[in-house]
Write a protein that holds these residues in place. Structure first.
Motif, mmCIF file in Angstrom:
data_model
loop_
_atom_site.group_PDB
_atom_site.id
_atom_site.type_symbol
_atom_site.label_atom_id
_atom_site.label_comp_id
_atom_site.label_asym_id
_atom_site.label_seq_id
_atom_site.Cartn_x
_atom_site.Cartn_y
_atom_site.Cartn_z
ATOM 1 N N TYR A 254 0.814 -1.223 0.000
ATOM 2 C CA TYR A 254 0.000 0.000 0.000
ATOM 3 C C TYR A 254 0.842 1.265 0.000
ATOM 4 C CZ TYR A 254 -4.118 -2.727 1.352
ATOM 5 O OH TYR A 254 -5.159 -3.596 1.400
ATOM 6 N N VAL A 255 1.804 1.282 0.937
ATOM 7 C CA VAL A 255 2.499 2.538 1.206
ATOM 8 C C VAL A 255 3.315 3.011 0.011
ATOM 9 C CG1 VAL A 255 4.156 3.659 2.731
ATOM 10 C CG2 VAL A 255 2.584 1.953 3.648
ATOM 11 N N THR A 257 3.082 2.131 -3.341
ATOM 12 C CA THR A 257 2.537 2.035 -4.697
ATOM 13 C C THR A 257 1.379 3.032 -4.845
ATOM 14 O OG1 THR A 257 0.933 0.316 -4.159
ATOM 15 C CG2 THR A 257 3.128 -0.424 -4.833
ATOM 16 N N PRO A 258 0.947 3.319 -6.075
ATOM 17 C CA PRO A 258 -0.072 4.359 -6.270
ATOM 18 C C PRO A 258 -1.418 4.036 -5.614
ATOM 19 C CG PRO A 258 1.079 3.940 -8.315
ATOM 20 C CD PRO A 258 1.494 2.860 -7.357
ATOM 21 N N LEU A 259 -2.197 5.108 -5.411
ATOM 22 C CA LEU A 259 -3.482 4.999 -4.721
ATOM 23 C C LEU A 259 -4.596 4.470 -5.608
ATOM 24 C CD1 LEU A 259 -3.844 8.369 -2.800
ATOM 25 C CD2 LEU A 259 -4.276 6.116 -1.826
ATOM 26 N N THR A 260 -4.544 4.838 -6.889
ATOM 27 C CA THR A 260 -5.684 4.540 -7.750
ATOM 28 C C THR A 260 -5.416 3.302 -8.603
ATOM 29 O OG1 THR A 260 -4.775 5.907 -9.494
ATOM 30 C CG2 THR A 260 -6.227 6.984 -7.936
ATOM 31 N N VAL A 299 6.001 6.994 -7.635
ATOM 32 C CA VAL A 299 4.634 6.950 -7.103
ATOM 33 C C VAL A 299 4.034 8.331 -6.838
ATOM 34 C CG1 VAL A 299 3.261 6.218 -5.120
ATOM 35 C CG2 VAL A 299 4.771 4.597 -6.257
ATOM 36 N N ASP A 303 0.596 9.506 -8.604
ATOM 37 C CA ASP A 303 -0.581 9.921 -7.844
ATOM 38 C C ASP A 303 -0.976 11.366 -8.146
ATOM 39 O OD1 ASP A 303 -1.303 7.643 -6.603
ATOM 40 O OD2 ASP A 303 -0.210 8.018 -4.746
ATOM 41 N N ARG A 304 0.022 12.183 -8.447
ATOM 42 C CA ARG A 304 -0.268 13.586 -8.696
ATOM 43 C C ARG A 304 -1.044 13.764 -9.997
ATOM 44 N NH1 ARG A 304 -1.518 17.832 -9.419
ATOM 45 N NH2 ARG A 304 -0.571 19.871 -9.107
ATOM 46 N N ARG A 307 -5.710 10.379 -12.334
ATOM 47 C CA ARG A 307 -6.931 10.509 -11.543
ATOM 48 C C ARG A 307 -7.889 9.377 -11.890
ATOM 49 N NH1 ARG A 307 -6.438 16.062 -10.805
ATOM 50 N NH2 ARG A 307 -4.349 16.112 -9.993
ATOM 51 N N PRO A 308 -8.640 8.905 -10.896
ATOM 52 C CA PRO A 308 -9.680 7.942 -11.244
ATOM 53 C C PRO A 308 -10.769 8.653 -12.036
ATOM 54 C CG PRO A 308 -9.842 8.554 -8.922
ATOM 55 C CD PRO A 308 -8.622 9.233 -9.465
ATOM 56 N N LYS A 309 -11.623 7.893 -12.680
ATOM 57 C CA LYS A 309 -12.715 8.494 -13.419
ATOM 58 C C LYS A 309 -13.649 9.142 -12.413
ATOM 59 C CE LYS A 309 -15.969 6.847 -16.677
ATOM 60 N NZ LYS A 309 -16.588 5.562 -16.852
#
Lengths: 313, 424
Positions: A254-255, A257-260, A299, A303-304, A307-309
């Motif tokens: 988790y820490v 790797t990317p969030l989305t 990462v 993340d910056r 973006r998710p849909k």
């Protein structure tokens, strides 16, 4: 009626906590550990225990020094120690996992601010340090069910000592069951897949990064790693080295790797591409660890900008 | 995914709460201007349903007496949303006969034009009863034509069951209310949206709509299904663009309880002076769905549904996901009070906030497709432009991010804070 608690909504909370997640990953790694001991002997167990207990010790010590609550029970240190030892040969001296754990916990994790703030995967930083400092120990593997040393299939390939499975005296089945030279926790593919399946079913990991990672390695190896274009042995490329361990257990951390989902997919693509490049043209026979570490650095950027849909109920 | 806890009250029939000794009627119970024109003064005798105060401004809603008695005070009193506001206190006079509002002519709808109906609804003080409390007459005057009307019977908040009971017990009234709203808006496509955890309400409505043009949409039980934008997407597959209103995609959403209030206003000439309130919580001995007069002190509701099995540690107006925690039990029921939830100490234990693990739970759960973790980190470093870029203004404040965070980060709270800081 007084003494009421006043806070903003929501007023209820899901029960799952950090330790729930970390323990699940530890449990998922157990089959592969058992396989490692079975294949390489009891020495593998001592390496794992040395890794885990020293990681716990350093975590407790440094938390105390930093004046933070000692949080060893959240299992994240256990996980780091375990993953580190899974990335070591079974016949290393026992001080090696201890030094590795120190680098992983003290340098890669706590110096950055502890769990959640580390940029790089701590276990992999520990391994990279050991590989740079004691390359002989780190690249001397033992033959399965035996105590003589043997090179890994990828090393044989790199050094030109064997060009295909036949010359290595191995079959795909040996790869699935772990009957080949390699690190303790990376050889038994079946055990790793059981663990990965468990994590996926419990929704602890998503498959975006592993899928992209493995697919791109397979695809590029198929195209470029054979005697001619589109003649490469992609099954060998997927099953050898630390790809399965890295893809399911470290490219899903988790820490680091990317969030989305989209970001994780891109992260996996990058890892796969770098792994292939290192294996094909790099000085090392295997590149999974380094490719994950390099992608860890990307990462924040991913993340910056990824973006998710929006608005997808 | 979320424990719904609706079983506490979903099968308990609506009960009328005994009339309170005193009612406290706040002059603002809606989104918009407070009522600034007082129609009564201290010592006046008022009858149930009598107009107490109204406003010149159009985005406002008049308030009415909810019991018959004497005005004993006009001054500051507790308000469940604003903390304090001006309220009119009525002390009940048992010698006064209660006003009755019987059903009038069965075809009353035909005797009014859309404009007359709108005025009737405005004068009855009707606001959005799902909790938003936006004046209904404004929502019934869209500046451009709409083609679809969605009736919101989703009631997705855990614990709350008053809309569910209303749909089961008052389907006829709701349907008449829908007919009125449809006539005013002049829409043909009418959908009644209900979450699939309300089997009884669904079957009642399936029978009730047999001779109508209405469509029932059974929706997956998935919080926040009843949020306006989610509902419009689920029913019509239309997305309300960022910063736009439902009517920009040709849709209007009204809550079932609002429809029922509209029916009562038109067919009974009855102003909005009472509503259904789910009074619930594990520690209440007799939770239920009560028909309560506006202005009734909530402590009366709690003691009516009591006794308490344990000490109450949190009292929430609304549901547990979006409701508002109260400082005491001494505040009145207002037009937007859909529920009162009483929680004990073990249910509200505040967990310590940890460092973000970047697990992505908030991202996966966000119904608006935002990255809540990143917004909250931008807020922590006071980067308001970045918070805006990550979509803070599109947040519907459903609270799923905070609910699902394994390290108890106060994510939705940070986003709400960002909204107050971002220059629009």
């Amino acid at each position: 009626m007084d003494n009421l608690i006043v806070s903003t909504s929501p007023h209820i909370h899901r029960k799952e906590s950090v330790s729930y997640i970390m323990w699940a990953v530890v449990i998922a790694l157990i089959p592969s550990g058992i396989a490692g001991v079975w294949i390489f002997g009891i020495g593998a167990l001592w390496v794992m225990l040395a890794g885990v207990f020293s990681a716990l010790l350093f975590e407790a010590l440094i938390c105390r020094l930093r004046g933070k609550k000692v949080s060893i029970l959240d299992a994240s240190a256990i996980l780091t120690g375990l993953l580190l030892s899974y990335n070591l040969p079974a016949n290393v001296p026992l001080w090696l996992p201890v030094v590795g754990s120190f680098v992983a916990i003290a340098v890669a994790k706590q110096a950055f601010g502890g769990l959640g703030r580390n940029i790089f995967n701590p276990a992999l930083v520990g391994r990279a340090f050991l590989l740079a400092a004691w390359p002989t120990y780190m690249t001397t593997f033992i033959k399965p069910y035996d105590s003589i040393t043997a090179a890994t299939p990828l090393a044989l390939l790199k050094e030109g000592k064997a060009l295909n499975l036949g010359q290595m005296n191995l079959s795909y089945f040996d790869f699935l069951t772990g009957g080949r030279g390699g690190c303790i926790g990376e050889v038994c593919i079946v055990a790793l897949l059981i663990g990965a399946l468990y994590l996926w079913v419990r929704k602890i990991i998503s498959l975006h990064a592993p899928f992209a990672f493995i697919t791109i390695v397979a695809l590029l190896s198929w195209i470029f790693s054979g005697e001619a274009l589109f003649k490469g042995d992609f099954i060998f490329a997927v099953l050898s080295g630390g790809l399965i361990l890295g893809a399911f257990f470290m490219a899903t951390d988790y820490v680091t790797t990317p969030l989305t989902a989209k970001g994780q997919f891109i992260f996996g693509l990058g890892c796969g591409l770098l792994t292939f490049v290192i294996r094909k043209w790099g000085g090392y026979p295997e590149g999974v660890s380094y490719s994950i570490l390099i992608m860890n650095a990307f990462v924040p950027l991913i993340d910056r900008f990824v973006r998710p849909k929006r608005y997808s109920p | 995914m979320i424990k719904e806890n609706k079983e506490l009250t979903e099968n308990i029939a609506i009960k009328a709460m005994p009339l309170p000794e005193k009612a406290y009627i706040p002059l603002i119970q809606h989104i918009g201007r407070p009522c600034d024109i007082l129609k009564v003064k201290i010592n006046d005798t008022v009858k149930t349903g009598q107009l107490l105060a109204c406003a010149e401004a159009s985005v406002s809603s008049p308030v009415h007496a909810s019991i018959s008695g004497k005005i004993t005070a006009i001054g500051e009193y507790a308000h469940p949303i604003l903390g304090k506001s001006t309220a009119i206190t009525i002390e009940r006079d048992i010698n006064l006969t209660e006003e009755q509002f019987p059903l009038l002519d069965k075809s009353r709808i035909n005797s009014f034009s859309p404009d007359e109906l709108r005025l009737l609804i405005k004068n009855a003080g009707i606001v959005g009863m799902g909790g938003a409390t936006f004046p209904t007459h404004i929502k019934l005057s869209p500046p451009k034509p709409v083609d679809s009307l969605i009736i919101n019977g989703a009631e997705c908040e855990p614990y709350l069951t008053s809309d569910n009971r209303l749909m089961i017990e008052e389907s006829e009234g709701i349907l008449k209310g829908i007919e009125i709203i449809a006539k005013i808006l002049n829409v043909k496509n009418i959908y009644i949206a209900i979450e699939d955890n309300k089997a009884e309400a669904i079957s009642v409505f399936k029978n009730a709509i047999l001779n109508t043009q209405y469509t029932i949409r059974v929706l997956k039980t998935k919080y926040p299904q009843g949020a306006e934008k989610q509902l419009i997407y689920s029913v019509l597959r239309r997305k309300v663009p960022s910063g736009k209103l439902p009517l920009d995609v040709g849709a209007v959403v009204h809550n079932v309880a609002t429809c029922f209030a509209v029916f009562e206003a038109v067919y009974k000439n009855k102003p909005l002076y009472e509503r259904l309130v789910t009074v619930t919580g594990d520690i209440l001995k007799n939770p239920g769905n009560l028909k309560v007069r506006i202005g009734t002190p909530v402590k009366d509701l709690i003691s009516f549904c009591g006794p308490l099995k344990k000490e109450a540690k949190k009292i929430i107006m609304g549901g547990p996901m979006m409701g508002i925690a109260q400082f005491s039990d001494d505040f009145p029921v207002i037009k937007g009070t859909s529920g009162i939830l009483v929680l004990s100490e073990d249910e509200v234990k505040e967990a310590q906030e940890g460092i973000c693990l970047r697990c992505g739970e908030c991202v996966k759960n966000c119904p608006m497709g935002l990255t809540p973790a990143l917004i909250s980190m931008a807020v922590a470093s006071e980067k308001w432009d970045l918070a805006k870029e990550y979509g803070a203004l599109d947040c519907v404040e459903c609270g799923l991010c905070s609910y699902s965070c394994p390290v108890n980060r106060k994510i939705v709270q940070a986003v709400k804070y960002a909204k107050t800081k971002i220059k629009r």
